[in-house]
Motif scaffolding. Structure first.
Motif: not given
Length: 312
Positions: A25, A27, A261, A268, A271
């Motif tokens: 996960h 990011r 993430r 990326v 949110t």
């Protein structure tokens, strides 16, 4: 022959196993993949908790408030995007507990009040957003999580958010000149500055001037947002000096902050508080601007409020 004691490798090996749970996960804008050993800052922090047999504490600045642009979000309160993200973070804590019984606790450091004046979101909306996050965590039984905001750190409830912002800024914020120099010489800092500028432009719903004037204004505000974010990070570090610092922004491999993430998204930088959640026809979830999601799906309500879209 003198007795020798073998070094205790358990904290390091346990830390690597915990990081292995986070790595899928990660990011980041880096294209390469990396093993746990490429994250010495995080390994060192986790190993400290393991040596003490204590729950690992993670801090995650983010979950500030919803974007003020109604073309991007469903309203000013948390919705399915936040629910899914918080459930995911709690699940990570649960996974950690399976391999490290003392477990982990993640503190959501809700930073909306820190820069609410700069992103043009009313403080009462920020209060309502953070309070609803707490209720959501309690309702869903997400015991691995808690929420901390500026009210908790500097004085509890009350209307004087400007005074709190000024206090944290004076104590911890870097100067604009220092930030400009950093942005000129650091590719990651430049990417962050550009990403925040882009969000500020996109979050502006009503602007009567030219596009170039808006971009100039948002570039100036972006420095302020970064200053306040750094200041908030300093205040969090003072209150949780040993915590493993997570970030909702992309982070390079090996950086002191570990980017995480929350949900699938084509960008990326996306949110839950800058978008709406869409459930695809195959049952998977993604984030996108509300206006885009409306074209792809039908609106679903939950508890009498807009929650997400389902693809049709």
């Amino acid at each position: 022959m003198p007795l020798t004691t073998a070094p205790d490798t358990r904290p390091t090996s346990t830390g690597a196993a915990i990081l292995d749970l986070l790595l899928p996960h990660h990011r980041t804008t880096d294209r390469a993949t990396a093993s746990a050993e490429a994250f010495p800052h995080q390994l060192r922090r986790i190993a400290g908790f393991v040596r003490d047999g204590a729950p690992i504490v993670f801090t995650l600045p983010g979950f500030p408030c919803k974007s003020p642009n109604p073309a991007k979000v469903l309203g000013h309160l948390p919705d399915q995007g936040e629910r899914l993200s918080l459930t995911f973070l709690h699940a990570l804590c649960t996974e950690i507990q399976r391999i490290y019984p003392p477990g982990a606790h993640l503190v959501i450091c809700s930073d909306g009040h820190v820069f609410g004046d700069l992103v043009h979101v009313p403080d009462e909306h920020i209060d309502a957003y953070a309070d609803e996050l707490r209720l959501l965590i309690a309702r869903e039984g997400l015991t691995g999580l808690s929420v901390l905001d500026l009210r908790d750190v500097l004085g509890g409830p009350g209307p004087d958010h400007d005074a709190r912002r000024a206090r944290v800024h004076r104590r911890f914020a870097p100067t604009v000149d220092a930030l400009r120099a950093e942005i000129r010489g650091d590719g990651h800092a430049l990417a962050l500055y550009r990403g925040i500028t882009r969000f500020l432009v996109q979050d502006t719903a009503d602007w009567a001037g030219s596009r170039s004037a808006l971009q100039r204004r948002c570039r100036q505000r972006a420095y302020g947002v970064i200053q306040r974010s750094r200041a908030w990070g300093g205040l969090i570090a003072e209150h949780h000096p040993d915590a493993v610092r997570l970030s909702i922004h992309p982070q390079p491999i090996g950086a002191p902050k570990f980017g995480i993430r929350l949900l699938d998204a084509p960008d990326v930088w996306t949110t839950p508080w800058h978008s709406a959640a869409l459930r695809r026809a195959d049952g998977t979830w993604t984030l996108m601007p509300r206006r885009t999601a409306e074209r792809l799906g039908r609106l679903i309500e939950r508890d009498g409020r807009p929650s997400h879209f389902e693809q049709v």
